[in-house]
Design a protein around this motif. Structure first.
Motif, PDB file in Angstrom:
ATOM      1  N   ALA A 477       0.918  -0.893   0.308  1.00  0.00           N
ATOM      2  CA  ALA A 477      -0.098  -0.023  -0.167  1.00  0.00           C
ATOM      3  C   ALA A 477       0.521   1.560  -0.032  1.00  0.00           C
ATOM      4  O   ALA A 477       0.439   2.042  -1.028  1.00  0.00           O
ATOM      5  N   VAL A 478       1.954   1.624   0.982  1.00  0.00           N
ATOM      6  CA  VAL A 478       3.037   2.168   0.667  1.00  0.00           C
ATOM      7  C   VAL A 478       3.385   2.984  -0.784  1.00  0.00           C
ATOM      8  O   VAL A 478       3.484   3.630  -0.735  1.00  0.00           O
ATOM      9  N   VAL A 490       3.446  14.548  -2.652  1.00  0.00           N
ATOM     10  CA  VAL A 490       5.046  13.695  -2.341  1.00  0.00           C
ATOM     11  C   VAL A 490       5.548  14.509  -3.579  1.00  0.00           C
ATOM     12  O   VAL A 490       5.830  13.956  -4.239  1.00  0.00           O
ATOM     13  N   THR A 491       6.421  15.461  -2.885  1.00  0.00           N
ATOM     14  CA  THR A 491       7.286  16.135  -4.072  1.00  0.00           C
ATOM     15  C   THR A 491       8.880  16.001  -2.976  1.00  0.00           C
ATOM     16  O   THR A 491       9.587  15.880  -4.535  1.00  0.00           O
ATOM     17  N   ILE A 499       9.194   7.106   2.870  1.00  0.00           N
ATOM     18  CA  ILE A 499       7.824   6.662   2.253  1.00  0.00           C
ATOM     19  C   ILE A 499       8.005   5.163   1.499  1.00  0.00           C
ATOM     20  O   ILE A 499       7.799   4.272   2.369  1.00  0.00           O
ATOM     21  N   VAL A 500       9.353   5.076   1.353  1.00  0.00           N
ATOM     22  CA  VAL A 500      10.022   3.909   0.749  1.00  0.00           C
ATOM     23  C   VAL A 500      10.648   3.107   1.717  1.00  0.00           C
ATOM     24  O   VAL A 500      10.359   2.114   2.376  1.00  0.00           O
ATOM     25  N   LEU A 505      10.807  -1.476   5.406  1.00  0.00           N
ATOM     26  CA  LEU A 505      10.785  -2.041   6.963  1.00  0.00           C
ATOM     27  C   LEU A 505       9.869  -2.442   7.047  1.00  0.00           C
ATOM     28  O   LEU A 505       8.890  -3.908   8.190  1.00  0.00           O
ATOM     29  N   CYS A 506       7.996  -2.251   6.881  1.00  0.00           N
ATOM     30  CA  CYS A 506       7.237  -3.362   6.761  1.00  0.00           C
ATOM     31  C   CYS A 506       7.367  -4.652   5.953  1.00  0.00           C
ATOM     32  O   CYS A 506       7.455  -5.991   6.865  1.00  0.00           O
ATOM     33  N   PHE A 507       7.920  -4.383   4.547  1.00  0.00           N
ATOM     34  CA  PHE A 507       8.354  -6.203   4.241  1.00  0.00           C
ATOM     35  C   PHE A 507       9.235  -6.440   4.996  1.00  0.00           C
ATOM     36  O   PHE A 507       9.076  -7.702   5.068  1.00  0.00           O
TER      37      PHE A 507
END
Length: 531
Positions: A477-478, A490-491, A499-500, A505-507
């Motif tokens: 989702a991220v 996100v600029t 975000i990356v 981290l979640c993975f």
């Protein structure tokens, strides 16, 4: 922790028949007629002369290093006149039946809401012998067979046969429609049952009770319970628990250092910390024995299932006693299941660190306790096959036990030889053969042998699997959000990097959690050479 807090399991080759001293013909002593004659063939309380899962000493025992000698009390041990533990109550769901094999007998436990008591039945519906353990508790609180819907009350009487016409003969009242119901009782938060269902044994609790451990019921103590099925026989399980000397070697890296015993003249020491042990055998008779050890430590074998004691030293006389003396007990219940199979229930009551149980869940304790069991499963499984190959009559010749550290092992083998003729009195006809050796991942698997039987571990596994999936979904989702919001929300490079990083981290956490689940709830090898 004392070495006896380790439980070990064995390993094997292709299936081997268990050899008895003279291959005596099986002595069957049929019990009284059962409630359901159609099931009489499987409910016979035949005292078969199948040997123990490994071997026991048939030859005269060699002198015990402890000087305990042979038991004075004569008499044959009656395996069927005993109480057997089924499971800790904390691991039994009152809303479902639970099936297990004990002493070769398939039984089912279920909670009878009508009287608020646990019941233990034969695990076979009298209709077509389907397992009642696969059934359910119906809306009236009765045990229902899910094959054809027959329902039974707490006495084992059939209350409802859906296929029988309401105005027809009351076929459900026929004695053939009944299920054998065994005497049962909850003691020390463990469900016990007595493996004779005849009417004369209904009040057996007035004559004989299961072994009672007062510390477990003491409100100042907390107790951690556990249960696991093992791929080796009852006698190997009991013998291993009575052997504290194996702990620093077979369970290297899993336990703290053992206290050093004084050994004048010793010049060689190993990194594991093994050393001599002093123990002696007292009160040896048909009901078991007591082992006295150094510093007031003791262990008692209450045949056939209970082995308990205190690994902590007792304060010397005259020493000022504290208001609350630290106590920690090891209680093991060793259950014969079938040749080459056993089950252990453990309860560790203590009055120290009581507050830890408020923050540490039971499944966390089980991680370490299962690792200890895993670390010598293969050793014991193979040892049992080697015993069987040597022959039951040659145990004393096949082994070499010159030190006092084997005192309790020798005492147990002497008890088994003298009072049981090296044989278990199975409660049902059973094949006299060790099962074939499975692959190591099957031999040491944790899910069916423990997790599926443990409420705490089952709940933890379910929650962790949900969390693992949630983390993977969050990672995707991220990344998706980054793709959609690129150039709008996100600029900056900083935002993109953050975000990356969150997605990675979640993975990564989900992968770590998946590995943790596999190693602690399914299978983890233990290679002694690298410990």
């Amino acid at each position: 922790m004392d070495p006896l807090s380790l439980l070990i399991l064995p390993r094997a080759r292709p299936s081997l028949p268990l050899r008895t001293a003279a291959n005596n013909a099986a002595r069957a002593s049929p019990s009284a007629a059962r409630l359901a004659p159609a099931l009489r063939w499987r409910r016979q309380r035949a005292r078969l002369s199948s040997p123990v899962s490994a071997v026991a000493a048939e030859a005269p025992p060699s002198p015990s290093p402890s000087g305990g000698g042979e038991e004075d009390s004569e008499g044959q041990f009656d395996w069927l006149d005993q109480w057997y533990p089924f499971a800790p109550v904390c691991d039994l769901d009152p809303g479902a039946p639970h099936g297990k094999t004990v002493l070769g007998l398939r039984v089912v436990a279920w909670y009878d809401r009508a009287v608020d008591e646990w019941r233990v039945f034969d695990d076979a519906c009298p209709h077509r012998l389907a397992p009642l353990s696969e059934g359910r508790i119906d809306d009236k609180g009765r045990l229902q067979c899910v094959y054809h819907g027959w329902c039974f009350d707490g006495r084992g009487s059939c209350q409802f046969i859906p296929q029988a016409p309401a105005l027809g003969p009351p076929v459900h009242k026929n004695s053939k429609a009944c299920v054998a119901s065994y005497p049962s009782v909850v003691q020390n938060n463990i469900l016990w049952f007595y493996p004779r269902a005849d009417a004369e044994h209904r009040d057996v609790l007035e004559r004989k009770q299961p072994p009672f451990i007062p510390e477990i019921d003491d409100p100042s103590f907390v107790t951690v319970y556990g249960i696991r099925d093992l791929s080796y026989g009852y006698d190997v399980l009991v013998e291993n628990l009575m052997d504290p000397a194996h702990a620093p070697y077979a369970h290297k890296g899993l336990m703290g250092k053992l206290p050093k015993n004084e050994d004048p003249g010793r010049v060689e020491f190993d990194i594991e910390g093994g050393g001599p042990m002093k123990m002696k055998i007292e009160e040896a008779d048909v009901n078991g024995f007591l082992s006295r050890q150094e510093n007031g430590r003791y262990f008692r074998y209450a045949a056939p299932c209970t082995f308990y004691g205190s690994p902590l030293p007792i304060a010397a006389e005259g020493e000022e006693k504290k208001k609350k003396k630290p106590q920690f007990m090891l209680v093991f219940m060793c259950i014969p299941v079938a040749p080459g199979k056993s089950r252990v229930i453990w309860a560790f009551p203590r009055n120290i660190g009581v507050w830890l149980d408020k923050i540490i869940p039971r499944w966390y304790y089980h991680i370490g306790q299962n690792a200890i069991l895993d670390s010598d499963i293969y050793l014991l499984h193979i040892e049992e096959r080697n015993f069987a190959a040597a022959g039951i009559e040659n145990w004393q010749k096949a082994v070499y036990v010159p030190t006092q550290s084997d005192t309790m092992v020798i005492a147990f083998r002497n008890w088994l030889r003298k009072h049981c003729k090296n044989q278990l009195g199975w409660a049902a006809p059973i094949a006299d053969q060790l099962p074939a050796t499975p692959t190591k991942d099957k031999l040491m698997e944790r899910y069916w042998s423990h997790v599926a039987q443990c409420k705490s571990c089952s709940a933890a596994l379910k929650a962790m699997k949900v969390l693992e999936v949630a983390l993977q979904v969050a990672a995707v989702a991220v990344v998706g959000f980054l793709a959609v919001a690129k150039g709008t929300l996100v600029t900056s490079v900083v935002h993109k990097t953050a975000i990356v990083s969150l997605a990675v981290l979640c993975f990564a956490v989900s992968r770590w959690l998946g590995n943790f689940i596999e190693k602690n709830f399914y299978f983890q090898d233990y290679v002694h050479a690298y410990k």
